[in-house]
Design an enzyme around this catalytic site. Structure first.
Site, PDB file in Angstrom:
ATOM      1  N   SER A 198       2.304  -7.433   2.622  1.00  0.00           N
ATOM      2  CA  SER A 198       2.414  -8.654   1.840  1.00  0.00           C
ATOM      3  C   SER A 198       1.780  -9.835   2.563  1.00  0.00           C
ATOM      4  O   SER A 198       0.576  -9.820   2.795  1.00  0.00           O
ATOM      5  CB  SER A 198       3.878  -8.907   1.480  1.00  0.00           C
ATOM      6  OG  SER A 198       3.955  -9.650   0.292  1.00  0.00           O
ATOM      7  N   ASP A 304       3.598  -2.898  -8.604  1.00  0.00           N
ATOM      8  CA  ASP A 304       4.021  -4.064  -7.828  1.00  0.00           C
ATOM      9  C   ASP A 304       3.938  -5.302  -8.723  1.00  0.00           C
ATOM     10  O   ASP A 304       2.851  -5.716  -9.123  1.00  0.00           O
ATOM     11  CB  ASP A 304       3.118  -4.223  -6.602  1.00  0.00           C
ATOM     12  CG  ASP A 304       3.644  -5.241  -5.603  1.00  0.00           C
ATOM     13  OD1 ASP A 304       4.437  -6.116  -6.003  1.00  0.00           O
ATOM     14  OD2 ASP A 304       3.232  -5.183  -4.425  1.00  0.00           O
ATOM     15  N   HIS A 335       6.868  -3.256  -4.778  1.00  0.00           N
ATOM     16  CA  HIS A 335       6.480  -3.911  -3.524  1.00  0.00           C
ATOM     17  C   HIS A 335       7.157  -3.203  -2.345  1.00  0.00           C
ATOM     18  O   HIS A 335       8.123  -3.703  -1.765  1.00  0.00           O
ATOM     19  CB  HIS A 335       6.905  -5.376  -3.600  1.00  0.00           C
ATOM     20  CG  HIS A 335       6.173  -6.290  -2.688  1.00  0.00           C
ATOM     21  ND1 HIS A 335       4.809  -6.498  -2.753  1.00  0.00           N
ATOM     22  CD2 HIS A 335       6.614  -7.090  -1.682  1.00  0.00           C
ATOM     23  CE1 HIS A 335       4.452  -7.387  -1.837  1.00  0.00           C
ATOM     24  NE2 HIS A 335       5.520  -7.745  -1.175  1.00  0.00           N
TER      25      HIS A 335
END
Length: 651
Positions: A198, A304, A335
């Site tokens: 991320s 995601d 995610h």
């Protein structure tokens, strides 16, 4: 809490390491043999643990001195004693103190001297014994670093780039945050790989896009490639906040006090209108992909809904155009880190990738399939190229059906119109569940049941010609597989995984840093349909200038909506649907008005990449009739947009 250790325990690893080291010392021929993998021949317990502060050359907090970022290092002591230089695996993160890393939200811990005791995640436990240094960088304005958080801008990227420069002898570091002695990285050969999930992976993308020398590879996991696409989709807002809120979420109290000017720049430069401003241009790494020197091993969840798949297609394509060596894993998860959905294969593959890219070991990973795709929970296939060779775009046309609002999808264009009214209370699950029923909030178009499997791979685009009834309007375009299936439940709290109580261990541990992590398994859901790909846009962005404009009610506009990349097989007997609607609740914010939109079918189309192209679609939608798939439960409903999501946060 019960602990299930790996079949290869640390005692076994240590024994093997000693044997391997002894063999190397006693047998000259062994030293000449080309290794196939790095071996755990170094002591993790005796590793050197230290901290330095690297000068970024910036003064973002305006205190009259250049900012220094904290860099924690774990490296093998034996290599240092022997004067052997080691490569570096680096994770630059804003989360080391505020929020934690990984499925267990680990933070850094320190001893009384300020040296690292626990480095989050398994990287140091696994790779330091194998002859790597592992480096954790606190981004500017976070944890023990000076400076300001600017959410993917110059300060964020320079925080990490300066460390790569220091590792290659081009920047300065000191033994303290203020003052201190000069410290040189004379223990490394400068070969650096960056990794992270991320925001961390986003920094890896951004640093690679500077072209910095010494960065050999990056492994971005669920990472952002352009920050505009994190907050907006072609002008349609995805969240009710901007980068200023995100900066405040991770920065230290000291940074919050001294970085008011940077915070103001984030507010002023990122208006909620969705206009593309210079702030977004600076944070667009796809734009500078031509500078990338590093290889890229990209990992992303195709479901995601935090860092969405829109961040994959343009970045992957730009890297390919630049001749970058690439590898990709695409999972069914949301995610989620691959350590938590395919652990053993991930650790093995990651080691082989770093061995090849940073140590130069010829282990053949560069000759293996480029792509691994999760076709069903825990069921993976590979492709020698991605998208696969033979993939080409077919232009699909919506047409009127037997009932108004329930149309067909095929290769032949049609005339006429259909209308729908935006209903912000509904979402893609509502639309797909009622695909065969005329409802006022959507226009749906469906193929006949497929006579053979049909594989989509890559990014789709849907061009719509619509006439709005109001000055503002948002559009959603969704491709849906209509048919029963069992998939990962990506909208549940674990985003496709369940965390178990048992643990497995990945490398040696110390009293302060365990290598043992809780195992996971797939969390599945039985569904009657699956969303294949999504895209959203503000109709005011129809001109493609990057600046929205009020609409003239009653005037027809043409807009192309970019859908996210995917790799998906619609099975034989299922149907493929295209849905065009307004607000997708929980995924985009609604417009100021509640428009009715009239869709011109003759000027509307979907360009979809199929393996086999138009011919494959034609074959799959022709031939003897196939029994329509049985009715099953609804699809996975997207999470409600009640909480602000954070890159790196697992819901």
């Amino acid at each position: 809490m019960p602990i299930r250790t790996r079949p290869t325990t640390w005692r076994t690893l240590a024994t093997a390491a000693t044997a391997a080291l002894t063999a190397t010392l006693l047998t000259p021929a062994a030293a000449d043999a080309a290794p196939r993998e790095s071996r755990p021949v170094h002591s993790y317990a005796d590793a050197i643990r230290e901290a330095v502060w690297v000068d970024t050359g910036l003064d973002e907090d305006r205190d009259g001195r250049t900012d220094r970022v904290a860099v924690d290092i774990v490296r093998p002591r034996e290599a240092a004693r022997q004067g052997r230089k080691v490569p570096v695996i680096m994770d630059a993160s804003p989360y080391y103190s505020c929020c934690g890393r990984g499925n267990e939200s680990q933070t850094k811990t320190y001893d009384e001297h300020g040296d690292i005791v626990r480095m989050p995640l398994f990287y140091d436990n696994w790779f330091v014994p194998r002859g790597y240094a592992v480096v954790g960088v606190d981004l500017a304005g976070t944890s023990r670093s000076d400076g300001c958080v600017d959410v993917g801008g110059r300060s964020d990227i320079q925080s990490a780039k300066a460390v790569v420069d220091w590792l290659n002898g081009r920047a300065k570091a000191y033994s303290d945050r203020t003052g201190g002695e000069r410290v040189r990285a004379d223990w490394t050969d400068g070969s650096t790989g960056m990794i992270g999930k991320s925001w961390d992976g986003t920094i890896a993308n951004g640093v690679a896009a500077t072209g910095v020398k010494g960065l050999k590879t990056i492994v971005p996991i669920a990472a952002i490639s352009t920050w505009y696409d994190y907050y907006f989709s072609q002008g349609a807002p995805l969240y009710d906040s901007g980068p200023d809120w995100l900066a405040g979420y991770v920065q230290t109290p000291e940074a919050r006090e001294h970085c008011t000017e940077v915070a103001r720049e984030l507010v002023d430069g990122a208006p909620r209108t969705g206009d593309r401003t210079p702030l977004w241009t600076e944070r667009d790494y796809v734009r500078t992909a031509k500078k990338v020197r590093a290889s890229v091993f990209l990992v992303h969840g195709m479901q995601d809904l935090n860092v969405r798949m829109r961040h994959v297609g343009p970045w992957w394509d730009a890297l390919g155009k630049n001749g970058v060596r690439r590898k990709i894993w695409l999972s069914q998860t949301g995610h989620v880190d691959p350590f938590d959905f395919r652990r053993a294969a991930w650790v093995s593959t990651l080691q082989r990738w770093f061995d090849h890219e940073l140590k130069g070991i010829d282990n053949g990973i560069d000759r293996e399939p480029v792509a691994d795709i999760e076709r069903a929970p825990d069921q993976w296939v590979t492709s020698t190229a991605w998208p696969p060779r033979g993939t080409s775009t077919a232009t699909l046309r919506p047409a009127r059906g037997a009932q108004d609002g329930v149309g067909t999808l095929g290769l032949r264009p049609d005339q006429g119109t259909t209308a729908f009214t935006d209903d912000p209370a509904l979402d893609e699950t509502d639309w797909a569940t009622r695909i065969d029923t005329p409802t006022p909030e959507k226009a749906g178009f469906v193929t006949r049941p497929l006579t053979r499997d049909l594989r989509l791979a890559g990014s789709s685009r849907v061009t719509v010609a619509v006439t709005p009834s109001t000055p503002t309007a948002h559009l959603s375009a969704v491709l849906v597989d209509l048919g029963p299936d069992t998939i990962r439940d990506y909208a549940a709290s674990g985003e496709g995984i369940v965390t178990l109580s048992e643990r497995t261990c990945w490398g040696p541990s110390t009293e302060g840093d365990s290598s043992c992590y809780r195992e996971t398994r797939a969390k599945t859901a039985d569904v009657g349909h699956t969303v294949v790909s999504r895209g959203w846009a503000d109709l005011g962005e129809h001109a493609g200038t990057g600046r929205g404009e009020p609409l003239v009610p009653g005037k027809r506009y043409t807009l192309t909506v970019d859908l996210a990349a995917t790799d998906y097989v619609v099975p034989r007997g299922h149907r493929l649907a295209l849905i065009v609607a307004g607000t997708d609740r929980g995924l985009i914010d609604p417009p100021a008005d509640t428009p009715t939109l009239t869709l011109d079918l003759a000027r509307t189309s979907a360009r979809v990449p199929f393996v086999g192209g138009t011919a494959a679609f034609a074959r799959a939608t022709s031939g003897p009739p196939v029994t329509t798939a049985r009715t099953a439960p609804d699809g996975v409903r997207p999470p409600a947009a009640t909480a602000r999501r954070v890159p790196g946060e697992t819901r």
